[in-house]
Design a protein around this motif. Structure first.
Motif, PDB file in Angstrom:
ATOM      1  N   ARG A   1     -49.266 -14.458  32.373  1.00  0.00           N
ATOM      2  CA  ARG A   1     -50.244 -14.679  32.925  1.00  0.00           C
ATOM      3  C   ARG A   1     -51.161 -14.110  33.683  1.00  0.00           C
ATOM      4  O   ARG A   1     -52.632 -13.847  33.153  1.00  0.00           O
ATOM      5  N   THR A   2     -50.691 -13.817  34.536  1.00  0.00           N
ATOM      6  CA  THR A   2     -51.638 -12.329  35.525  1.00  0.00           C
ATOM      7  C   THR A   2     -51.070 -10.920  35.005  1.00  0.00           C
ATOM      8  O   THR A   2     -52.679 -10.123  35.677  1.00  0.00           O
ATOM      9  N   ASP A   3     -50.690 -11.069  33.818  1.00  0.00           N
ATOM     10  CA  ASP A   3     -50.311  -9.695  33.808  1.00  0.00           C
ATOM     11  C   ASP A   3     -49.660  -9.641  32.413  1.00  0.00           C
ATOM     12  O   ASP A   3     -49.750 -10.962  32.442  1.00  0.00           O
ATOM     13  N   ASN A   4     -50.160  -8.543  31.370  1.00  0.00           N
ATOM     14  CA  ASN A   4     -49.476  -8.798  30.667  1.00  0.00           C
ATOM     15  C   ASN A   4     -48.784  -8.082  29.912  1.00  0.00           C
ATOM     16  O   ASN A   4     -48.135  -7.254  29.113  1.00  0.00           O
ATOM     17  N   HIS A   5     -47.133  -8.226  30.510  1.00  0.00           N
ATOM     18  CA  HIS A   5     -46.178  -7.518  30.690  1.00  0.00           C
ATOM     19  C   HIS A   5     -45.406  -8.697  29.806  1.00  0.00           C
ATOM     20  O   HIS A   5     -43.888  -9.249  30.521  1.00  0.00           O
ATOM     21  N   ASN A   6     -45.221  -8.251  29.010  1.00  0.00           N
ATOM     22  CA  ASN A   6     -44.431  -9.908  28.472  1.00  0.00           C
ATOM     23  C   ASN A   6     -43.797  -9.897  26.620  1.00  0.00           C
ATOM     24  O   ASN A   6     -43.570 -10.571  26.054  1.00  0.00           O
ATOM     25  N   ASP A   7     -42.989  -8.401  26.928  1.00  0.00           N
ATOM     26  CA  ASP A   7     -41.970  -8.413  26.008  1.00  0.00           C
ATOM     27  C   ASP A   7     -40.597  -8.479  26.161  1.00  0.00           C
ATOM     28  O   ASP A   7     -39.833  -7.712  25.596  1.00  0.00           O
ATOM     29  N   GLY A   8     -40.242  -9.047  26.919  1.00  0.00           N
ATOM     30  CA  GLY A   8     -39.095  -9.827  27.275  1.00  0.00           C
ATOM     31  C   GLY A   8     -38.846  -9.603  28.767  1.00  0.00           C
ATOM     32  O   GLY A   8     -39.531  -8.837  29.523  1.00  0.00           O
ATOM     33  N   TRP A   9     -37.837 -10.007  29.643  1.00  0.00           N
ATOM     34  CA  TRP A   9     -37.661 -10.254  30.763  1.00  0.00           C
ATOM     35  C   TRP A   9     -35.828 -10.005  31.002  1.00  0.00           C
ATOM     36  O   TRP A   9     -35.663 -10.610  30.463  1.00  0.00           O
ATOM     37  N   GLY A  10     -35.628 -10.018  32.399  1.00  0.00           N
ATOM     38  CA  GLY A  10     -34.130 -10.646  32.619  1.00  0.00           C
ATOM     39  C   GLY A  10     -34.146 -10.368  34.448  1.00  0.00           C
ATOM     40  O   GLY A  10     -35.113  -9.795  35.139  1.00  0.00           O
ATOM     41  N   ILE A  11     -32.839 -11.062  34.800  1.00  0.00           N
ATOM     42  CA  ILE A  11     -32.233 -11.101  35.732  1.00  0.00           C
ATOM     43  C   ILE A  11     -30.493 -10.920  35.941  1.00  0.00           C
ATOM     44  O   ILE A  11     -30.063 -11.686  35.101  1.00  0.00           O
ATOM     45  N   ALA A  12     -30.831  -9.825  37.115  1.00  0.00           N
ATOM     46  CA  ALA A  12     -29.091 -10.313  37.435  1.00  0.00           C
ATOM     47  C   ALA A  12     -28.662 -10.592  38.248  1.00  0.00           C
ATOM     48  O   ALA A  12     -29.534  -9.444  39.468  1.00  0.00           O
ATOM     49  N   PHE A  13     -28.132 -11.364  39.187  1.00  0.00           N
ATOM     50  CA  PHE A  13     -27.105 -11.881  40.270  1.00  0.00           C
ATOM     51  C   PHE A  13     -25.907 -11.105  40.377  1.00  0.00           C
ATOM     52  O   PHE A  13     -25.309 -11.636  39.080  1.00  0.00           O
ATOM     53  N   PHE A  14     -25.588 -10.404  41.251  1.00  0.00           N
ATOM     54  CA  PHE A  14     -24.312 -10.950  41.934  1.00  0.00           C
ATOM     55  C   PHE A  14     -23.940 -11.019  43.073  1.00  0.00           C
ATOM     56  O   PHE A  14     -24.134 -11.943  43.303  1.00  0.00           O
ATOM     57  N   GLU A  15     -22.117 -11.475  42.388  1.00  0.00           N
ATOM     58  CA  GLU A  15     -21.392 -13.001  42.986  1.00  0.00           C
ATOM     59  C   GLU A  15     -20.052 -12.365  43.281  1.00  0.00           C
ATOM     60  O   GLU A  15     -19.886 -12.033  42.099  1.00  0.00           O
ATOM     61  N   GLY A  16     -19.887 -11.740  43.965  1.00  0.00           N
ATOM     62  CA  GLY A  16     -18.549 -11.242  44.479  1.00  0.00           C
ATOM     63  C   GLY A  16     -18.712  -9.957  43.623  1.00  0.00           C
ATOM     64  O   GLY A  16     -19.111  -9.443  43.181  1.00  0.00           O
ATOM     65  N   ALA A  17     -17.343 -10.347  43.126  1.00  0.00           N
ATOM     66  CA  ALA A  17     -16.949  -8.915  41.665  1.00  0.00           C
ATOM     67  C   ALA A  17     -18.000  -9.570  41.002  1.00  0.00           C
ATOM     68  O   ALA A  17     -17.581  -8.482  39.649  1.00  0.00           O
ATOM     69  N   GLY A  18     -18.286 -10.360  40.199  1.00  0.00           N
ATOM     70  CA  GLY A  18     -19.161 -10.517  39.251  1.00  0.00           C
ATOM     71  C   GLY A  18     -20.152 -10.881  38.779  1.00  0.00           C
ATOM     72  O   GLY A  18     -21.494 -10.672  39.954  1.00  0.00           O
ATOM     73  N   VAL A  19     -21.212 -10.727  38.303  1.00  0.00           N
ATOM     74  CA  VAL A  19     -22.305 -10.639  37.657  1.00  0.00           C
ATOM     75  C   VAL A  19     -23.428 -11.947  36.800  1.00  0.00           C
ATOM     76  O   VAL A  19     -22.767 -12.006  35.486  1.00  0.00           O
ATOM     77  N   ARG A  20     -24.005 -12.641  37.479  1.00  0.00           N
ATOM     78  CA  ARG A  20     -24.890 -13.331  36.421  1.00  0.00           C
ATOM     79  C   ARG A  20     -25.421 -13.276  35.749  1.00  0.00           C
ATOM     80  O   ARG A  20     -26.616 -12.330  36.349  1.00  0.00           O
ATOM     81  N   HIS A  21     -26.344 -12.647  34.552  1.00  0.00           N
ATOM     82  CA  HIS A  21     -26.551 -11.535  33.754  1.00  0.00           C
ATOM     83  C   HIS A  21     -28.026 -13.209  32.521  1.00  0.00           C
ATOM     84  O   HIS A  21     -27.284 -13.601  31.835  1.00  0.00           O
ATOM     85  N   PHE A  22     -29.183 -13.106  32.939  1.00  0.00           N
ATOM     86  CA  PHE A  22     -30.312 -13.002  32.238  1.00  0.00           C
ATOM     87  C   PHE A  22     -31.410 -12.369  31.236  1.00  0.00           C
ATOM     88  O   PHE A  22     -31.706 -12.064  31.916  1.00  0.00           O
ATOM     89  N   VAL A  23     -31.709 -12.320  30.336  1.00  0.00           N
ATOM     90  CA  VAL A  23     -32.389 -11.936  29.424  1.00  0.00           C
ATOM     91  C   VAL A  23     -33.295 -13.177  28.307  1.00  0.00           C
ATOM     92  O   VAL A  23     -32.253 -13.510  27.775  1.00  0.00           O
ATOM     93  N   ASP A  24     -34.293 -12.837  28.212  1.00  0.00           N
ATOM     94  CA  ASP A  24     -34.790 -12.823  27.314  1.00  0.00           C
ATOM     95  C   ASP A  24     -36.029 -12.505  26.370  1.00  0.00           C
ATOM     96  O   ASP A  24     -36.765 -11.755  26.845  1.00  0.00           O
ATOM     97  N   TYR A  25     -35.967 -12.603  25.439  1.00  0.00           N
ATOM     98  CA  TYR A  25     -37.111 -11.124  24.763  1.00  0.00           C
ATOM     99  C   TYR A  25     -39.199 -12.218  24.599  1.00  0.00           C
ATOM    100  O   TYR A  25     -39.660 -11.637  24.385  1.00  0.00           O
ATOM    101  N   GLN A  26     -38.146 -13.386  24.791  1.00  0.00           N
ATOM    102  CA  GLN A  26     -39.897 -13.883  24.974  1.00  0.00           C
ATOM    103  C   GLN A  26     -40.589 -13.966  26.641  1.00  0.00           C
ATOM    104  O   GLN A  26     -40.080 -13.162  27.186  1.00  0.00           O
ATOM    105  N   ALA A  27     -41.880 -13.876  26.385  1.00  0.00           N
ATOM    106  CA  ALA A  27     -42.641 -13.652  27.965  1.00  0.00           C
ATOM    107  C   ALA A  27     -42.091 -14.203  29.003  1.00  0.00           C
ATOM    108  O   ALA A  27     -41.880 -15.726  29.042  1.00  0.00           O
TER     109      ALA A  27
END
Length: 258
Positions: free
Chosen positions: A28-54
């Motif tokens: 929207r405000t910039d053109n970084h639209n070839d996918g995204w992702g985020i990872a959260f640490f929780e204790g010894a684990g990781v919640r990991h979300f990725v998507d090839y959509q903008a």
């Protein structure tokens, strides 16, 4: 190129405010639209979300904006592809296990003539220079320290040497975390701030959103936000120097001597 967002805190904290502004840059405000992702640490684990959509159009990104997942270490990424096709396997951050813990990595930049030999357990799944650099980093750390994770000063010194080596091939802005510390290396552009008592209002630069952090924190809270370009219009963001590696622990940058 891509953009990076990291958070390191002394207490579990949600990243909804920062991620809302950051994701807006994904189409929207910039053109970084070839996918995204985020990872959260929780204790010894990781919640990991990725998507090839903008990120600005992704239903998964909308979920993250509405879901206050709390973590002490978070790494997010919005992608503008320079190497590798737009595909799920090429979306950052990448996650691997080493020394009995998860490691999360994301990269902003473009590495030329970077083709290290990989002879260990770490191999890329996709075809980006970023995932290759991550695998090489882990391989070389394992080569140096064997089966035992070193103390933070020794680990930081090794990462300084390795990031300098990789950055000789091009732009290597990166974030790396094992859930206890967050490492950030700057080739061209990174900024950070530390929010702590007394907390104040913050105004997003890319979205019409204001949060009064004094209403949602305690005096003991401390939160470091690291990002490619400043997210807010009314706070003082500190730039990294070119070639600098910073280490964040418990919500602040630390000085370490190997």
């Amino acid at each position: 190129m891509c953009q990076l967002l990291g958070m390191n805190c002394n207490v579990p904290t949600d990243i909804v405010f920062s991620f809302t502004g950051f994701a807006t840059r994904g189409g929207r405000t910039d053109n970084h639209n070839d996918g995204w992702g985020i990872a959260f640490f929780e204790g010894a684990g990781v919640r990991h979300f990725v998507d090839y959509q903008a990120a600005d159009a992704s239903p998964i990104a909308r979920l993250i904006k509405q879901c206050p997942i709390k973590s002490k270490n978070v790494i997010a990424h919005i992608r503008k592809a320079t190497q590798g096709q737009v595909a799920l396997e090429n979306c950052h951050p990448f996650v691997r296990e080493m020394w009995g813990r998860y490691w999360v990595f994301a990269h902003n930049g473009d590495l030329k003539q970077f083709a290290p030999a990989l002879d260990g357990q770490f191999r890329p799944v996709g075809n980006t220079d970023s995932e290759l650099a991550f695998c090489y980093l882990l391989q070389e750390l394992r080569r140096r320290f064997g089966d035992a994770m070193p103390a933070l000063p020794e680990l930081s010194a090794a990462l300084r040497a390795l990031t300098t080596e990789i950055a000789a091939h091009g732009v290597f802005n990166m974030m790396l975390s094992d859930g206890s510390a967050l490492f950030a290396h700057c080739s061209t552009q990174l900024h950070y701030l530390v929010r702590q008592h007394p907390f104040a209002e913050a105004h997003l630069a890319d979205e019409d959103m204001i949060v009064d952090f004094s209403q949602v924190t305690t005096p003991q809270d401390r939160v470091a936000i690291i990002v490619t370009a400043p997210l807010t219009a009314n706070e003082t963001w500190l730039p990294f120097a070119s070639g600098e590696l910073k280490v964040f622990v418990e919500g602040e940058p630390v000085t370490l001597y190997a």
